[in-house]
Scaffold this active site. Structure first.
Site, PDB file in Angstrom:
ATOM      1  N   LYS A 151      12.868 125.841  26.827  1.00 26.43           N
ATOM      2  CA  LYS A 151      13.951 125.789  25.846  1.00 26.43           C
ATOM      3  C   LYS A 151      14.628 127.169  25.773  1.00 26.43           C
ATOM      4  O   LYS A 151      13.933 128.198  25.695  1.00 26.43           O
ATOM      5  CB  LYS A 151      13.351 125.414  24.490  1.00 26.43           C
ATOM      6  CG  LYS A 151      14.372 125.184  23.426  1.00 26.43           C
ATOM      7  CD  LYS A 151      13.689 124.850  22.108  1.00 26.43           C
ATOM      8  CE  LYS A 151      14.699 124.891  21.001  1.00 26.43           C
ATOM      9  NZ  LYS A 151      14.102 125.124  19.709  1.00 26.43           N
ATOM     10  N   ASN A 197      29.071 112.885  27.162  1.00 26.08           N
ATOM     11  CA  ASN A 197      30.394 112.569  26.594  1.00 26.08           C
ATOM     12  C   ASN A 197      30.261 111.401  25.620  1.00 26.08           C
ATOM     13  O   ASN A 197      29.151 110.918  25.378  1.00 26.08           O
ATOM     14  CB  ASN A 197      31.399 112.264  27.716  1.00 26.08           C
ATOM     15  CG  ASN A 197      30.900 111.151  28.613  1.00 26.08           C
ATOM     16  OD1 ASN A 197      30.673 110.040  28.167  1.00 26.08           O
ATOM     17  ND2 ASN A 197      30.691 111.465  29.888  1.00 26.08           N
ATOM     18  N   PHE A 238      38.247 103.174  36.408  1.00 27.83           N
ATOM     19  CA  PHE A 238      38.795 103.306  35.053  1.00 27.83           C
ATOM     20  C   PHE A 238      39.418 104.686  34.931  1.00 27.83           C
ATOM     21  O   PHE A 238      38.927 105.642  35.550  1.00 27.83           O
ATOM     22  CB  PHE A 238      37.693 103.141  33.996  1.00 27.83           C
ATOM     23  CG  PHE A 238      37.510 101.710  33.578  1.00 27.83           C
ATOM     24  CD1 PHE A 238      36.886 100.810  34.420  1.00 27.83           C
ATOM     25  CD2 PHE A 238      37.978 101.274  32.339  1.00 27.83           C
ATOM     26  CE1 PHE A 238      36.726  99.479  34.033  1.00 27.83           C
ATOM     27  CE2 PHE A 238      37.818  99.946  31.949  1.00 27.83           C
ATOM     28  CZ  PHE A 238      37.203  99.045  32.799  1.00 27.83           C
ATOM     29  N   LYS A 296      44.793 108.629  40.590  1.00 31.70           N
ATOM     30  CA  LYS A 296      43.352 108.370  40.817  1.00 31.70           C
ATOM     31  C   LYS A 296      43.163 107.157  41.724  1.00 31.70           C
ATOM     32  O   LYS A 296      42.283 107.140  42.591  1.00 31.70           O
ATOM     33  CB  LYS A 296      42.639 108.137  39.477  1.00 31.70           C
ATOM     34  CG  LYS A 296      42.412 109.443  38.733  1.00 31.70           C
ATOM     35  CD  LYS A 296      41.806 109.249  37.362  1.00 31.70           C
ATOM     36  CE  LYS A 296      41.912 110.565  36.585  1.00 31.70           C
ATOM     37  NZ  LYS A 296      41.464 110.462  35.221  1.00 31.70           N
TER      38      LYS A 296
END
Ligand code: CTP
Length: 409
Positions: free
Chosen positions: A288, A208, A322, A336
């Protein structure tokens, strides 16, 4: 932190004198009013005009021309200063201070100082290692002088080793440290930062946009405020201006979980600023993947929710999470906080300019377990870290009051 501080910057005659210009600029950027004092030798390397122009104050060089352009004499100057920094500090200057010699303006001023004096040595490696210099360093430390550096690396004289002026960021961090109240002394804070990286095949991964800046700021400021800090971070390109924070770099969410659990019992505060990937590829291929077809379906499975697991085994820990959201900020953050059994959650709407991943700033709301929310404007990540830690300190103090010594948390 340096806002409105009066700092005397002493510059002595070494090649690193040019770096003192950058140091001056950083001090001013931090809000300090800086008065530069130069030795005669320092003026061989950099002109006093450079320091005068950048500091906006007259540069003091000569003992007996103190009042030219300045109303402040050396002793009076020592009285108004909050700190004196000597960077670079040569072997000659260190030797003079250590042995009580005051034969120029700078060494005279040091002797009159009642506030902390920070010395940033810089010299040739053989000089630094000589018993004369080392004895002087011991003497100076015993007298309460503080040191930063020297660093190791290539030296201007062509040799390698100890003797480089410490990095400017490290000198600034040391100055901030000197001015900071140690209200987290005795606490051990575990901070997580950055993204996690979930491998797809031998060369690809899922991740991310987190860069780790918020977690790094928290680690740095918690340490500055006196806490013992362990930083567990996903891959990142950042460097910390402190060497006293052990840093463990992990890749995947599962690896992060294992390392956190290893350290969980040693700490009493956990701040999870890491952006842990919720999912990972079901299978990681050793080879791969080849583009044989036009589409490729990637199966994902859930990663462990680390913070939830910590909340289920909370014990004496204080837990801070967070919540980076794109909608319904407070509702999601509060859910949360409850679900993960947290004491605090820092909510930020990552769609707002200046609040997203990778920025040097953030806009946060801090919510506590009693349902109180504090809202803050756009601030630097260092300032946000300080605000989060202010709330942590309040909770620590409250616990200590509710459970007086010997408290078992
Ligand atoms: N977190 C965690 N483990 C995970 C996911 C998140 O420990 N697998 C932590 C994060 O470090 C953060 C808090 O939980 O402190 C909230 O993370 P966030 O991604 O906002 O929430 P999620 O619980 O993952 O919920 P969602 O992604 O559905 O919003």
């Amino acid at each position: 932190m340096l806002q409105n501080k009066e700092i005397i910057l002493g510059v002595t005659g070494g090649i690193a004198a040019y770096k003192a210009v950058e140091l001056l600029r950083e001090m001013i950027k931090g809000g300090a009013n800086v008065h530069v004092v130069m030795t005669q030798n320092a003026q061989q390397f950099v002109s006093s005009l450079t320091f005068q122009t950048l500091s906006g104050n007259p540069v003091l060089c000569e003992m007996f021309r103190l009042f030219t352009g300045s109303k402040i004499g050396h002793v009076a100057m020592a009285d108004i200063a909050d700190l004196m920094v000597i960077a670079p500090a040569t072997a000659n200057t260190l030797g003079k201070i250590a042995n009580g010699i005051a034969d120029d303006l700078l060494s005279t001023m040091v002797m009159a100082m009642k506030v902390p004096v920070l010395l940033a040595p810089s010299m040739n490696v053989n000089m630094w290692e000589s018993s004369f210099v080392q004895n002087n360093i011991q003497k100076l430390k015993a007298h309460g002088y503080q040191f930063i550096g020297p660093a190791e690396g290539d030296l201007a004289c062509g040799s390698m080793g100890s003797g480089r002026l410490a990095d400017i960021a490290e000198i600034i961090e040391k100055i901030e440290d000197i001015f900071t109240k140690k209200d987290l002394q005795g606490q051990h804070v575990l901070v997580t930062a950055g993204p996690t990286l979930e491998p797809i095949d031998a060369v690809r991964y899922l991740t991310n946009r987190s860069t780790g800046k918020m977690g790094f700021a928290l680690a740095k400021i918690a340490r500055r405020r006196g806490a013992e800090v362990t930083l567990i971070t996903g891959p990142n390109y950042l460097s910390l201006p402190r060497r006293d924070i052990p840093q463990i770099v992990v890749q995947s969410a599962r690896e992060m979980r294992d390392v956190i659990l290893e350290h969980y019992q040693d700490c009493n505060i956990v701040i999870m600023a890491a952006a842990v990937a919720d999912f990972r590829p079901q299978n990681t291929l050793q080879e791969k993947i080849k583009k044989k077809s036009d589409t490729y379906l990637l199966g994902l499975e859930k990663n462990p929710d680390i913070l939830k697991e910590l909340g289920e085994n909370k014990g004496h820990h204080l837990l801070v999470g967070f919540a980076a959201e794109t909608s319904e900020l407070m509702e999601n953050a509060e859910a949360k906080l409850r679900k993960k059994n947290l004491d605090l959650i820092v909510a930020n709407d990552v769609t707002q300019p200046g609040a997203g991943f990778g920025a040097d700033t953030n806009i946060v709301k801090i919510l506590d377990a009693r349902g109180r929310a504090r809202k803050f404007p756009l601030l630097s990540k260092d300032e946000v870290a300080n605000l989060v830690l202010d709330q942590v300190v309040k909770l620590v103090k409250k616990r200590e009051k509710d459970q007086p010594w010997p408290h078992n948390w």
